[in-house]
Design a protein around this motif. Structure first.
Motif, PDB file in Angstrom:
ATOM      1  N   GLU A   1       7.189  -2.909   3.924  1.00 18.83           N
ATOM      2  CA  GLU A   1       6.586  -3.224   5.228  1.00 18.83           C
ATOM      3  C   GLU A   1       6.096  -4.666   5.308  1.00 18.83           C
ATOM      4  OE1 GLU A   1       3.887   0.125   4.855  1.00 18.83           O
ATOM      5  OE2 GLU A   1       4.899   1.197   6.460  1.00 18.83           O
TER       6      GLU A   1
ATOM      7  N   ASP B   1      11.736   0.642   4.876  1.00 20.02           N
ATOM      8  CA  ASP B   1      10.945   1.758   5.401  1.00 20.02           C
ATOM      9  C   ASP B   1      11.814   2.322   6.519  1.00 20.02           C
ATOM     10  OD1 ASP B   1       9.266   3.478   6.685  1.00 20.02           O
ATOM     11  OD2 ASP B   1       7.648   2.037   7.014  1.00 20.02           O
TER      12      ASP B   1
ATOM     13  N   GLU C   1      10.979   3.594   1.041  1.00 23.07           N
ATOM     14  CA  GLU C   1       9.639   4.189   1.044  1.00 23.07           C
ATOM     15  C   GLU C   1       9.690   5.695   0.800  1.00 23.07           C
ATOM     16  OE1 GLU C   1       6.676   3.302   4.458  1.00 23.07           O
ATOM     17  OE2 GLU C   1       7.329   5.369   4.735  1.00 23.07           O
TER      18      GLU C   1
ATOM     19  N   ASP D   1       9.149   3.790  10.409  1.00 24.20           N
ATOM     20  CA  ASP D   1       7.752   3.343  10.374  1.00 24.20           C
ATOM     21  C   ASP D   1       7.033   3.852  11.624  1.00 24.20           C
ATOM     22  OD1 ASP D   1       5.534   1.527   9.452  1.00 24.20           O
ATOM     23  OD2 ASP D   1       5.907   0.751  11.459  1.00 24.20           O
ATOM     24  N   GLY D   2       5.807   4.300  11.408  1.00 23.56           N
ATOM     25  CA  GLY D   2       5.029   4.814  12.538  1.00 23.56           C
ATOM     26  C   GLY D   2       5.361   6.267  12.809  1.00 23.56           C
TER      27      GLY D   2
ATOM     28  N   ARG E   1       2.790  -0.880   2.509  1.00 25.76           N
ATOM     29  CA  ARG E   1       3.525  -1.122   1.260  1.00 25.76           C
ATOM     30  C   ARG E   1       4.097  -2.529   1.254  1.00 25.76           C
ATOM     31  NH1 ARG E   1       3.323   3.268   4.568  1.00 25.76           N
ATOM     32  NH2 ARG E   1       3.415   5.228   3.459  1.00 25.76           N
TER      33      ARG E   1
HETATM   34 MN    MN Z   1       5.715   2.431   7.511  1.00 21.75          MN
END
Ligand code: MN
Ligand code: AHG
Ligand code: MN
Length: 336
Positions: free
Chosen positions: A283, A118, A95, A121-122, A279
């Motif tokens: 994800e 990814d 990503e 994430d977050g 995505r």
């Molecule tokens: Mn993410």
């Protein structure tokens, strides 16, 4: 003498799985070990993030046009580095990186997998000490062994994944991964620095009472989504309720909880962003794969996520994932 071992480490588990396949090369086990190693390194940094100058923006903007947090960069470098130096991965897409990277050394060119992820994430939650995660999907390359991996190896439909998983850096750190044979969860034992099998053969309950969605966008969702959310709010004891709304804003944690407890996670398109935010490759495909193996479902509101043939690496898609019967009720609303 028979030694009675109770807890298997990630390595022991993947090697045990290999024994059932006499012709397996062990490359997937080795790739999972590499991912586990990167995860442990990221975990150390996540845990001390408040102490060192690693929080906050690094001042640049990623390929998605979002601010890049320093830990995103660190995590991306760890996963990319460990896979590049490993012996099982012909290339990666992340990503955080514009285009895929094909590894050019001879060992990598003879490796049979590519990995898409990814790395963090977050990441909007880093500064406020909320759980974050890593998500990954593994595909068998379609180009011949010995050649340099190319775009078609990366642009495969999610149904072609051979494995997918995530790491949640939470109140404890867990690595969960799925192959077609099952979903298994490993908790990091900090005293020995190993992921240990803590959640064998995870199945997502067929029904749950948790729904996870960003309510702030309610008036920009399509009518079918609004109808479903209102059905969730109207649940009573008589029809499987009441439901609870839970939305951390860290998809790994939200979907992990719903996978274990039963529930539905939604990131629909909105009037201003019809493709939503998430995505497909980094994800949605991994979580769709994990959830299906665990007995749940995942769609973009119209079709199965895993059947979508990607047009580009950073493609976004609306995403609905969760317990089978909750997904079916959602589908009724969307099809009305
Ligand atoms: Mn993410
Ligand atoms: P990332 O940090 O990799 O950009 O992803 C964050 C994602 C996902 O984890 C989460 O569910 C979602 O963004 C939250 O978005 P909203 O704040 O728009 O609800
Ligand atoms: Mn990210």
């Amino acid at each position: 003498m028979i030694v009675n071992r109770k807890v298997l480490t990630l390595d022991e588990f993947t090697i045990q799985q290999l024994r059932n396949f006499p012709h397996a090369t062990g490359e997937l086990s080795s790739l999972l070990r590499d991912i586990g190693l990167a995860a442990k390194r990221v975990n150390v940094e996540v845990n001390k993030a408040g102490l060192v100058d690693i929080l906050g923006d690094d001042g640049s903007v990623n390929v998605q046009g979002e601010d890049v947090k320093k830990l995103d960069v660190f995590a991306n470098n760890q996963f990319t580095g460990v896979l590049q130096h490993g012996i099982s991965c012909a290339g990666i897409a992340s990503e955080e990186i514009d285009d895929y990277i094909a590894f050019e050394d001879e060992v990598s060119k003879h490796s049979k997998y590519v990995c898409l992820y990814d790395p963090l994430d977050g990441s909007g939650n880093i500064d406020v000490n909320v759980s974050i995660g890593t998500i990954f999907g593994v595909y068998k390359r379609v180009t011949p062994l010995g050649s340099t991996a190319s775009r078609e190896d990366f642009l495969q439909a999610g149904v072609q994944q051979v494995a997918a998983g995530y790491i949640v850096y939470g109140s404890s750190t867990m690595l969960v991964y799925a192959t077609r044979r099952g979903v298994n969860g490993f908790t990091l034992d900090p005293s020995i620095g190993e992921f240990c099998l803590s959640h064998p053969d995870i199945k997502c309950p067929d029904a749950g009472n948790i729904y996870s969605v960003n309510h702030g966008h309610f008036f920009r969702y399509e009518k079918g989504v609004q109808d479903y959310i209102q059905r969730c709010q109207g649940k009573t004891k008589e029809n499987g309720g009441p439901y609870t709304q839970r939305y951390i804003g860290s998809m790994v944690s939200d979907v992990h909880r719903n996978l274990i407890k039963g529930g539905i996670f939604m990131y629909p398109g909105t009037t201003d962003k019809p493709e939503g935010k998430l995505r497909l490759m980094y994800e949605c495909n991994p979580f769709a794969f994990i959830m299906e193996v665990a007995g749940g479902k995942a769609t973009d509101g119209k079709k199965r996520i895993l059947d979508i043939v990607p047009q580009k690496l950073h493609q976004r898609t609306p995403f609905f994932v969760g317990s089978k019967s909750m997904m079916e009720e959602l589908e009724l609303c969307l099809n009305q």
